[in-house]
Scaffold this motif. Structure first.
Motif, short mmCIF file in Angstrom:
data_model
loop_
_atom_site.label_atom_id
_atom_site.label_comp_id
_atom_site.label_asym_id
_atom_site.label_seq_id
_atom_site.Cartn_x
_atom_site.Cartn_y
_atom_site.Cartn_z
N SER A 83 0.85 -1.18 0.00
CA SER A 83 0.00 0.00 0.00
C SER A 83 0.89 1.23 0.00
CB SER A 83 -0.87 0.01 1.26
OG SER A 83 -1.64 -1.18 1.30
N ARG A 177 -5.13 -6.78 1.64
CA ARG A 177 -4.99 -5.48 2.32
C ARG A 177 -4.27 -4.44 1.46
NH1 ARG A 177 -3.00 -9.33 5.90
NH2 ARG A 177 -0.89 -8.64 5.39
N ARG A 179 -3.26 -1.68 -0.97
CA ARG A 179 -4.08 -0.60 -1.53
C ARG A 179 -3.42 0.15 -2.67
NH1 ARG A 179 -3.98 2.89 1.79
NH2 ARG A 179 -2.96 1.91 3.55
#
Ligand SMILES: *Cc1c(COP(=O)(O)O)cnc(C)c1O
Length: 345
Positions: A83, A177, A179
């Motif tokens: 992310s 998870r 991103r």
């Protein structure tokens, strides 16, 4: 080639770190007529090549096939696990290590390229094995690697255009998870489609045919034998080039079985060496990159490369050096190269 009417660019002895020579069997396989990529014949083909990729990566999971050059696989490795703001430690030993770090930075990761901070809890290990896979030992599962990326035009012996990505369970967990934005290189649709024997987008069908044939050749030679051959080629190139006065850049203890970088001695013009070798003798080798441009040459010896090819390369490199006024002995270099390849038999 201008100086030799019977030799064209296609007849060159290709000793570069990719694209590597493509065997006739593989070329014939990829010239087949097109099929529907959503039909049972393609489902069967994709399932077969996926099964064939598993032992290459030494993984029980299904490596995913992307229609992209190796860099696309690197991008997929990053955007599916990270992310923006995540900390990335780029352990880089060459030009491509910088590229991997640059992609991470482009997507907003906090990239640290210098200091090695080991033992980060929960850190994922993403490996650029684009030229390394099948040339040197790599155990995706046993070494606990999270994402391993390989490419078609290196040891896999097929043209550029495919990359392969092996993911660990931890990497798949991370992908839920992660991103970073992604679309073409989103691996979740690739995994879901693979269960049906398909790719989410139209794959390079001809290259999948080529891969199918190349995997058959790899299985015929055997994984261990293939790695051993690459070690013999490496030792032959190093021994032969040393006799020609070209010292390898890397120490013997960490010498690559895929490509050998050699220092060009003072007083020799690096582009002139390669131009002579290409123009007069039909042998293609690579120059350096980044700060080593003009200072080294790189000889690729991965994929469909034989000991004979290496001996030809050493002999003709010696001849080119002589042409440029170096007092070298190509026959002695060939003898040293030949002895070194036997030393590793
Ligand atoms: C060739 C190579 C790349 C670049 O891959 P492309 O197929 O040119 O996108 C990246 N990393 C390594 C280690 C390579 O050998």
């Amino acid at each position: 080639m201008a100086s030799d009417p019977v030799q064209s660019a296609e007849d060159m002895i290709l000793l570069i770190p990719g694209p590597t020579p493509v065997p006739g069997r593989v070329l014939r396989a990829q010239s087949r007529r097109m099929i529907n990529h959503r039909c049972p014949a393609f489902h069967e083909l994709l399932q077969r090549v996926t099964a064939g990729l598993k032992p290459c990566f030494r993984t029980a999971g299904d490596p995913l096939l992307l229609t992209a050059s190796g860099t696309g696989g690197l991008e997929a490795a990053l955007v599916n696990t990270l992310s923006p703001g995540d900390r990335v430690l780029a352990v880089s030993t060459g030009a491509f290590g910088k590229r991997f770090a640059d992609i991470a930075a482009a997507y907003g990761a906090e990239v640290s390229r210098l200091d090695v901070e080991w033992g980060l809890p929960g850190a994922l290990v993403l490996v650029d094995a684009i030229s390394g896979l099948l040339a040197t030992a790599l155990e995706h599962d046993a070494w606990g690697l999270d994402v391993t990326v390989a490419g078609s035009q290196k040891a896999f012996m097929i043209p550029p255009g495919l990359s392969f990505v092996a993911m660990s369970d931890r990497a798949w967990e991370a992908s839920k998870r992660a991103r970073m934005p992604r679309f073409y290189f989103d691996l979740e649709p690739a995994r879901t489609s693979l269960a049906k024997g398909e790719n989410p987008w139209t794959p390079a069908v001809s290259l999948v045919y080529a891969l199918d044939e190349a995997l058959a050749m790899i299985a015929e030679e055997g994984h261990e034998a293939m790695l051993a051959r690459h070690l013999r080629l490496r030792d032959g190139v190093r021994a032969g080039c040393r006799v020609l006065g070209l010292e390898p850049l890397a120490a013997d203890s960490c010498a690559s079985p895929a490509v050998t970088a050699l220092r060009v001695p003072d007083g020799l013009d690096e582009p002139q060496v390669r131009a002579r070798l290409r123009g007069r003798y039909g042998v293609e080798i690579a120059g350096g990159q980044g700060h080593l441009k003009g200072k080294i040459v790189r000889i690729g010896h991965l994929g469909w490369v034989s000991e004979t090819n290496v001996l030809q390369g050493v002999a003709l490199l010696g001849q080119a050096l002589r042409d440029l006024g170096r007092p070298v002995d190509p026959a002695a270099a060939v003898a040293a190269a030949e002895a070194a390849t036997r030393g590793n038999a």
